[in-house]
Scaffold this active site. Structure first.
Site, mmCIF file in Angstrom:
data_model
loop_
_atom_site.group_PDB
_atom_site.id
_atom_site.type_symbol
_atom_site.label_atom_id
_atom_site.label_comp_id
_atom_site.label_asym_id
_atom_site.label_seq_id
_atom_site.Cartn_x
_atom_site.Cartn_y
_atom_site.Cartn_z
ATOM 1 N N ASN A 142 9.398 -0.024 -8.253
ATOM 2 C CA ASN A 142 8.412 1.060 -8.109
ATOM 3 C C ASN A 142 8.993 2.370 -8.636
ATOM 4 O O ASN A 142 10.108 2.737 -8.266
ATOM 5 C CB ASN A 142 8.061 1.268 -6.631
ATOM 6 C CG ASN A 142 7.328 0.090 -6.047
ATOM 7 O OD1 ASN A 142 7.771 -1.052 -6.183
ATOM 8 N ND2 ASN A 142 6.221 0.359 -5.402
ATOM 9 N N TYR A 146 -2.738 -8.543 -13.060
ATOM 10 C CA TYR A 146 -1.678 -7.701 -13.647
ATOM 11 C C TYR A 146 -0.417 -8.525 -13.870
ATOM 12 O O TYR A 146 0.224 -8.445 -14.918
ATOM 13 C CB TYR A 146 -1.420 -6.557 -12.668
ATOM 14 C CG TYR A 146 -0.298 -5.604 -13.011
ATOM 15 C CD1 TYR A 146 -0.486 -4.560 -13.907
ATOM 16 C CD2 TYR A 146 0.964 -5.726 -12.398
ATOM 17 C CE1 TYR A 146 0.539 -3.668 -14.198
ATOM 18 C CE2 TYR A 146 1.988 -4.841 -12.683
ATOM 19 C CZ TYR A 146 1.777 -3.807 -13.583
ATOM 20 O OH TYR A 146 2.794 -2.927 -13.861
ATOM 21 N N ASP A 195 -1.015 -5.178 3.520
ATOM 22 C CA ASP A 195 0.372 -4.767 3.277
ATOM 23 C C ASP A 195 0.811 -5.092 1.857
ATOM 24 O O ASP A 195 1.827 -4.598 1.391
ATOM 25 C CB ASP A 195 1.316 -5.536 4.223
ATOM 26 C CG ASP A 195 1.582 -4.761 5.500
ATOM 27 O OD1 ASP A 195 1.301 -3.549 5.527
ATOM 28 O OD2 ASP A 195 2.072 -5.381 6.464
ATOM 29 N N LEU A 230 3.340 8.389 -16.367
ATOM 30 C CA LEU A 230 4.491 8.715 -15.515
ATOM 31 C C LEU A 230 5.820 8.411 -16.228
ATOM 32 O O LEU A 230 6.714 9.265 -16.293
ATOM 33 C CB LEU A 230 4.363 7.886 -14.226
ATOM 34 C CG LEU A 230 5.547 7.750 -13.288
ATOM 35 C CD1 LEU A 230 5.903 9.095 -12.682
ATOM 36 C CD2 LEU A 230 5.235 6.748 -12.179
ATOM 37 N N LYS A 262 -1.641 12.328 1.082
ATOM 38 C CA LYS A 262 -2.156 12.225 2.455
ATOM 39 C C LYS A 262 -1.464 13.220 3.395
ATOM 40 O O LYS A 262 -2.098 13.780 4.295
ATOM 41 C CB LYS A 262 -1.936 10.809 2.990
ATOM 42 C CG LYS A 262 -2.917 9.802 2.461
ATOM 43 C CD LYS A 262 -2.700 8.517 3.237
ATOM 44 C CE LYS A 262 -3.353 7.346 2.597
ATOM 45 N NZ LYS A 262 -2.991 6.101 3.272
HETATM 46 N N1 LIG Z 1 4.434 3.253 -12.066
HETATM 47 C C1 LIG Z 1 5.180 2.270 -11.566
HETATM 48 O O1 LIG Z 1 5.552 2.273 -10.376
HETATM 49 C C2 LIG Z 1 5.595 1.126 -12.464
HETATM 50 C C3 LIG Z 1 6.468 0.156 -11.932
HETATM 51 C C4 LIG Z 1 6.874 -0.885 -12.753
HETATM 52 C C5 LIG Z 1 6.415 -0.975 -14.052
HETATM 53 N N2 LIG Z 1 5.555 -0.022 -14.524
HETATM 54 C C6 LIG Z 1 5.094 -0.156 -15.920
HETATM 55 O O2 LIG Z 1 5.508 1.009 -16.622
HETATM 56 C C7 LIG Z 1 4.586 1.281 -17.666
HETATM 57 C C8 LIG Z 1 4.150 2.727 -17.581
HETATM 58 O O3 LIG Z 1 3.519 2.921 -16.322
HETATM 59 P P1 LIG Z 1 3.082 4.375 -15.822
HETATM 60 O O4 LIG Z 1 3.219 4.380 -14.346
HETATM 61 O O5 LIG Z 1 3.749 5.418 -16.656
HETATM 62 O O6 LIG Z 1 1.522 4.335 -16.175
HETATM 63 P P2 LIG Z 1 0.463 5.529 -16.179
HETATM 64 O O7 LIG Z 1 1.055 6.776 -15.637
HETATM 65 O O8 LIG Z 1 -0.781 4.963 -15.568
HETATM 66 O O9 LIG Z 1 0.204 5.741 -17.742
HETATM 67 C C9 LIG Z 1 -0.431 4.752 -18.486
HETATM 68 C C10 LIG Z 1 -0.303 5.110 -19.941
HETATM 69 O O10 LIG Z 1 -0.926 4.068 -20.703
HETATM 70 C C11 LIG Z 1 -1.898 4.643 -21.559
HETATM 71 N N3 LIG Z 1 -2.999 3.714 -21.710
HETATM 72 C C12 LIG Z 1 -3.697 3.087 -20.737
HETATM 73 N N4 LIG Z 1 -4.675 2.331 -21.271
HETATM 74 C C13 LIG Z 1 -4.579 2.482 -22.625
HETATM 75 C C14 LIG Z 1 -5.309 1.976 -23.727
HETATM 76 N N5 LIG Z 1 -6.350 1.147 -23.572
HETATM 77 N N6 LIG Z 1 -4.946 2.359 -24.978
HETATM 78 C C15 LIG Z 1 -3.919 3.200 -25.168
HETATM 79 N N7 LIG Z 1 -3.175 3.704 -24.164
HETATM 80 C C16 LIG Z 1 -3.507 3.357 -22.904
HETATM 81 C C17 LIG Z 1 -2.340 5.907 -20.864
HETATM 82 O O11 LIG Z 1 -2.917 6.799 -21.807
HETATM 83 P P3 LIG Z 1 -3.944 7.989 -21.305
HETATM 84 O O12 LIG Z 1 -3.062 9.057 -20.692
HETATM 85 O O13 LIG Z 1 -4.608 8.430 -22.539
HETATM 86 O O14 LIG Z 1 -4.865 7.344 -20.316
HETATM 87 C C18 LIG Z 1 -1.005 6.416 -20.319
HETATM 88 O O15 LIG Z 1 -0.276 7.073 -21.315
HETATM 89 C C19 LIG Z 1 3.443 0.281 -17.526
HETATM 90 O O16 LIG Z 1 3.592 -0.761 -18.446
HETATM 91 C C20 LIG Z 1 3.599 -0.235 -16.092
HETATM 92 O O17 LIG Z 1 3.102 -1.535 -15.966
HETATM 93 C C21 LIG Z 1 5.143 1.025 -13.771
#
Ligand SMILES: NC(=O)c1ccc[n+]([C@@H]2O[C@H](COP(=O)([O-])OP(=O)(O)OC[C@H]3O[C@@H](n4cnc5c(N)ncnc54)[C@H](OP(=O)(O)O)[C@@H]3O)[C@@H](O)[C@H]2O)c1
Length: 374
Positions: free
Chosen positions: A170, A141, A275, A16, A192
């Site tokens: 978020n 996490y 929640d 994302l 949903k």
């Molecule tokens: N989404 C939120 O609301 C949110 C909020 C706060 C912080 N964050 C942080 O923002 C960052 C990005 O989140 P996101 O929502 O973009 O996550 P996401 O959509 O789930 O994408 C995860 C990414 O990490 C890669 N990945 C996962 N496991 C891996 C592994 N073992 N080796 C190499 N690559 C791996 C995935 O590759 P593949 O596509 O190949 O699986 C994908 O590119 C994260 O660090 C998350 O903790 C997210």
């Protein structure tokens, strides 16, 4: 021709947030002396130290944006705290240590406001990360993410490295995880509402609807990430969030999505479901000291009209309701979907991005890799 002096490796480049950075760079934020390299688990499994090391040797980055993580919504966290801890600890240690060993000049990693202490005063700021236990629903996490901050300080003190982290709230936007069980709250609600409209049933929101959240649009976050990479010099993390006044309840978010998707049915709250943390109101005062004029894309109900004109997750979801066809990046047709065909077509599962249209008129849209039903 300008010489490339910065090779910026983005781990998690297909997620994302990674996709949002790709878009912002492609849309003109990239600079001529920069080369951007977006990698996913297909390029290297970052839980493996040897694969991570090989990735760094292959690309020789000067800068890293580290996004890769095991990520999920409340219910996936509750089920898999140990997996979240182990996977993320391995990924983070491998990436930060490979960056150190290969002489990377700067790393920007990604924490989250959901890792802050559960029992705390509000608003939460950057100094409070380690002040108490996180919410029990996502302790694996949270502690793994907190250790990034510990490592950043260590690499700075012992080796003079410029490793830092951002703390987003978020995130929502294209390429989110729309899985109801495992995804985040907004895409789950969108999915949903889509199903409730199809079946004519009520919209069941998990929990009381009372918890409050700040949401940041992924393209806003992408712009801020690039600013942090180029301009922000502190090792201490920085919260990237909309203001405290922009916090909304889950009920308000559900109502806004229902309105945007023209869902006229009943909203039901399943209070047997957890929640999670009630709120985690974060202060963006530090960000505002650096960037007082930064404009966030609005989320609030009153602004849903303008959101519908913005290429983002909500208008995408609206487009999704009656797709006739969709094609991948190469123009290959992946699926023809009759209106009301009753569910998402399976080929969507395989499409990472593409476009689709209503009849002959294409609508600008990208297909989420995770938009799978069932
Ligand atoms: N989404 C939120 O609301 C949110 C909020 C706060 C912080 N964050 C942080 O923002 C960052 C990005 O989140 P996101 O929502 O973009 O996550 P996401 O959509 O789930 O994408 C995860 C990414 O990490 C890669 N990945 C996962 N496991 C891996 C592994 N073992 N080796 C190499 N690559 C791996 C995935 O590759 P593949 O596509 O190949 O699986 C994908 O590119 C994260 O660090 C998350 O903790 C997210």
């Amino acid at each position: 021709m300008t010489e490339v002096t910065k090779r910026i490796l983005v781990t998690g480049g297909t997620g994302l947030v990674g996709r949002a950075i790709q878009k912002v760079v492609a849309d003109g934020e990239g600079q001529p002396d920069e080369e951007w390299i977006f990698v996913s688990s297909r390029d290297a499994d970052l839980t493996s130290s040897s694969e991570t090391k090989a990735l760094f040797e292959r690309h020789k980055p000067t800068h890293v944006i580290h996004l890769a993580a095991m990520v999920g919504g409340l219910f996936k966290n509750i089920r898999s705290n140990l997996d979240f801890w182990r996977t993320n600890i391995h990924i983070n240690d491998n990436v930060l240590h490979s960056a150190h060993e290969s002489g990377v000049q700067k790393v920007v990693s990604c924490l989250s406001t959901c890792i802050f202490p559960d029992k705390t005063t509000y608003p939460i700021d950057e100094t409070m990360i380690h002040n108490g236990p996180p919410h029990s629903s996502n302790f694996g996490y949270s502690y793994a993410k907190r250790m990034i901050d510990v490592q950043n300080r260590g690499y700075s003190e012992q080796h003079g490295r410029r490793f830092t982290a951002v703390i987003p709230t978020n995130v929502f936007g294209p390429h989110d995880n729309f899985n109801i069980e495992d995804g985040h709250v907004l895409p789950g609600l969108i999915h949903k509402v889509y199903l409730a409209k199809q079946s004519g049933s009520a919209l069941t929101v998990w929990g009381t609807g009372k918890p409050r959240r700040q949401f940041i649009y992924s393209l806003d976050l992408a712009r801020l990430f690039i600013w942090v990479l180029r301009e922000y010099d502190e090792v201490e993390p920085i919260i990237l969030s909309v203001g405290e006044e922009d916090e909304v309840s889950i009920r308000e978010a559900a109502e806004a999505i229902a309105e945007a998707m023209e869902f006229r049915g009943e909203l039901v709250f399943d209070t047997t479901k957890s929640d999670g943390q009630f709120k985690k109101t974060a202060s963006n005062a530090k960000l505002r000291r650096y960037l007082p004029g930064f404009q966030f894309t609005p989320f609030r109900k009153g602004e849903m009209g303008s959101l519908q004109e913005t290429p983002g997750v909500l208008p995408c979801a609206i487009s999704v309701v009656h797709p006739f066809w969709m094609r991948n990046e190469g123009g290959e047709t992946l699926a023809h979907v009759a209106q009301g065909a009753g569910g998402f077509p399976h080929p969507w599962k395989y499409a990472r991005s593409g476009w689709m249209g209503h009849g002959a008129i294409p609508v600008s849209w990208e297909v989420s890799p995770c938009m799978v039903v069932g």
